[in-house]
Write a protein that holds these residues in place. Structure first.
Motif, PDB file in Angstrom:
ATOM      1  N   ILE A   1       0.818  -1.220   0.000  1.00  0.00           N
ATOM      2  CA  ILE A   1       0.000   0.000   0.000  1.00  0.00           C
ATOM      3  C   ILE A   1       0.849   1.265   0.000  1.00  0.00           C
ATOM      4  N   ASN A   2       1.749   1.412   0.963  1.00  0.00           N
ATOM      5  CA  ASN A   2       2.493   2.661   1.101  1.00  0.00           C
ATOM      6  C   ASN A   2       3.667   2.788   0.148  1.00  0.00           C
ATOM      7  N   SER A   3       4.074   1.723  -0.488  1.00  0.00           N
ATOM      8  CA  SER A   3       5.213   1.794  -1.391  1.00  0.00           C
ATOM      9  C   SER A   3       4.773   1.590  -2.832  1.00  0.00           C
ATOM     10  N   ILE A   4       4.398   0.379  -3.184  1.00  0.00           N
ATOM     11  CA  ILE A   4       4.095   0.068  -4.579  1.00  0.00           C
ATOM     12  C   ILE A   4       2.891   0.849  -5.098  1.00  0.00           C
ATOM     13  N   CYS A   5       1.767   0.790  -4.395  1.00  0.00           N
ATOM     14  CA  CYS A   5       0.562   1.484  -4.862  1.00  0.00           C
ATOM     15  C   CYS A   5       0.782   2.988  -4.947  1.00  0.00           C
ATOM     16  N   SER A   6       1.424   3.537  -3.959  1.00  0.00           N
ATOM     17  CA  SER A   6       1.688   4.968  -3.954  1.00  0.00           C
ATOM     18  C   SER A   6       2.619   5.369  -5.097  1.00  0.00           C
ATOM     19  N   ASP A   7       3.601   4.536  -5.419  1.00  0.00           N
ATOM     20  CA  ASP A   7       4.540   4.838  -6.506  1.00  0.00           C
ATOM     21  C   ASP A   7       3.875   4.890  -7.873  1.00  0.00           C
ATOM     22  N   ILE A   8       2.798   4.140  -8.048  1.00  0.00           N
ATOM     23  CA  ILE A   8       2.153   4.104  -9.360  1.00  0.00           C
ATOM     24  C   ILE A   8       0.871   4.935  -9.423  1.00  0.00           C
ATOM     25  N   GLY A   9       0.586   5.685  -8.359  1.00  0.00           N
ATOM     26  CA  GLY A   9      -0.524   6.633  -8.380  1.00  0.00           C
ATOM     27  C   GLY A   9      -1.818   6.153  -7.779  1.00  0.00           C
ATOM     28  N   ILE A  10      -1.816   5.027  -7.105  1.00  0.00           N
ATOM     29  CA  ILE A  10      -3.047   4.524  -6.483  1.00  0.00           C
ATOM     30  C   ILE A  10      -3.097   4.994  -5.029  1.00  0.00           C
ATOM     31  N   SER A  11      -4.205   5.630  -4.667  1.00  0.00           N
ATOM     32  CA  SER A  11      -4.389   6.082  -3.289  1.00  0.00           C
ATOM     33  C   SER A  11      -5.816   5.754  -2.865  1.00  0.00           C
ATOM     34  N   ASN A  12      -6.212   6.207  -1.690  1.00  0.00           N
ATOM     35  CA  ASN A  12      -7.546   5.938  -1.153  1.00  0.00           C
ATOM     36  C   ASN A  12      -7.814   4.431  -1.136  1.00  0.00           C
ATOM     37  N   ILE A  13      -6.984   3.725  -0.375  1.00  0.00           N
ATOM     38  CA  ILE A  13      -6.995   2.267  -0.362  1.00  0.00           C
ATOM     39  C   ILE A  13      -7.628   1.726   0.920  1.00  0.00           C
ATOM     40  N   VAL A  14      -8.516   0.764   0.757  1.00  0.00           N
ATOM     41  CA  VAL A  14      -9.113   0.042   1.875  1.00  0.00           C
ATOM     42  C   VAL A  14      -8.553  -1.372   1.824  1.00  0.00           C
ATOM     43  N   TRP A  15      -8.092  -1.861   2.974  1.00  0.00           N
ATOM     44  CA  TRP A  15      -7.539  -3.216   3.043  1.00  0.00           C
ATOM     45  C   TRP A  15      -8.421  -4.082   3.915  1.00  0.00           C
ATOM     46  N   LEU A  16      -8.922  -5.179   3.346  1.00  0.00           N
ATOM     47  CA  LEU A  16      -9.704  -6.165   4.078  1.00  0.00           C
ATOM     48  C   LEU A  16      -8.886  -7.443   4.168  1.00  0.00           C
ATOM     49  N   HIS A  17      -8.665  -7.914   5.383  1.00  0.00           N
ATOM     50  CA  HIS A  17      -7.896  -9.140   5.575  1.00  0.00           C
ATOM     51  C   HIS A  17      -8.784 -10.204   6.189  1.00  0.00           C
ATOM     52  N   CYS A  18      -8.887 -11.327   5.522  1.00  0.00           N
ATOM     53  CA  CYS A  18      -9.675 -12.453   6.018  1.00  0.00           C
ATOM     54  C   CYS A  18      -8.714 -13.447   6.657  1.00  0.00           C
ATOM     55  N   SER A  19      -8.685 -13.482   7.962  1.00  0.00           N
ATOM     56  CA  SER A  19      -7.794 -14.420   8.651  1.00  0.00           C
ATOM     57  C   SER A  19      -8.534 -15.716   8.949  1.00  0.00           C
ATOM     58  N   ASN A  20      -7.785 -16.709   9.372  1.00  0.00           N
ATOM     59  CA  ASN A  20      -8.349 -18.037   9.659  1.00  0.00           C
ATOM     60  C   ASN A  20      -9.127 -18.599   8.474  1.00  0.00           C
ATOM     61  N   THR A  21      -8.527 -18.558   7.319  1.00  0.00           N
ATOM     62  CA  THR A  21      -9.233 -18.995   6.121  1.00  0.00           C
ATOM     63  C   THR A  21      -8.784 -20.375   5.649  1.00  0.00           C
ATOM     64  N   LYS A  22      -8.514 -21.246   6.587  1.00  0.00           N
ATOM     65  CA  LYS A  22      -8.137 -22.603   6.210  1.00  0.00           C
ATOM     66  C   LYS A  22      -9.312 -23.344   5.591  1.00  0.00           C
ATOM     67  N   LYS A  23     -10.505 -22.971   5.988  1.00  0.00           N
ATOM     68  CA  LYS A  23     -11.689 -23.638   5.471  1.00  0.00           C
ATOM     69  C   LYS A  23     -12.506 -22.661   4.637  1.00  0.00           C
ATOM     70  N   ARG A  24     -13.088 -23.144   3.572  1.00  0.00           N
ATOM     71  CA  ARG A  24     -13.878 -22.308   2.671  1.00  0.00           C
ATOM     72  C   ARG A  24     -15.031 -21.608   3.417  1.00  0.00           C
ATOM     73  N   ARG A  25     -15.666 -22.285   4.331  1.00  0.00           N
ATOM     74  CA  ARG A  25     -16.798 -21.724   5.064  1.00  0.00           C
ATOM     75  C   ARG A  25     -16.370 -20.491   5.864  1.00  0.00           C
ATOM     76  N   ASN A  26     -15.178 -20.503   6.452  1.00  0.00           N
ATOM     77  CA  ASN A  26     -14.681 -19.348   7.194  1.00  0.00           C
ATOM     78  C   ASN A  26     -14.545 -18.131   6.283  1.00  0.00           C
ATOM     79  N   LYS A  27     -14.042 -18.318   5.060  1.00  0.00           N
ATOM     80  CA  LYS A  27     -13.906 -17.211   4.107  1.00  0.00           C
ATOM     81  C   LYS A  27     -15.266 -16.629   3.764  1.00  0.00           C
TER      82      LYS A  27
END
Length: 79
Positions: free
Chosen positions: A46-72
């Protein structure tokens, strides 16, 4: 990121080419929690690659514990 699509190399350094993107959502999945992924995603992507190429206003969603499809599926339905 693809050279001459996302950025150009000029005499002054990188020139960002994706400035027309107004909002971006990054979704990551992992069997670990967000704290472990935070440094790589926020600092590296986010702060390096996206910013270098002009992408800003970024929302990050992280899905943890995704070993099983149902959890995702349950996690994404809550958002």
């Amino acid at each position: 990121m693809l050279k001459d699509f996302a950025y150009k190399i000029t005499e002054k350094g990188l020139q960002d080419l994706l400035t027309n993107i107004k909002k971006t959502t990054i979704i990551t999945t992992s069997s670990t929690d967000k704290k472990l992924a935070k440094r790589a995603i926020e600092n590296g992507l986010i702060n390096s690659i996206c910013s270098d190429i002009g992408i800003s206003n970024i929302v990050w969603l992280h899905c943890s514990n995704t070993k099983k499809r149902r959890n995702k599926e349950n996690y994404l339905l809550k958002k």
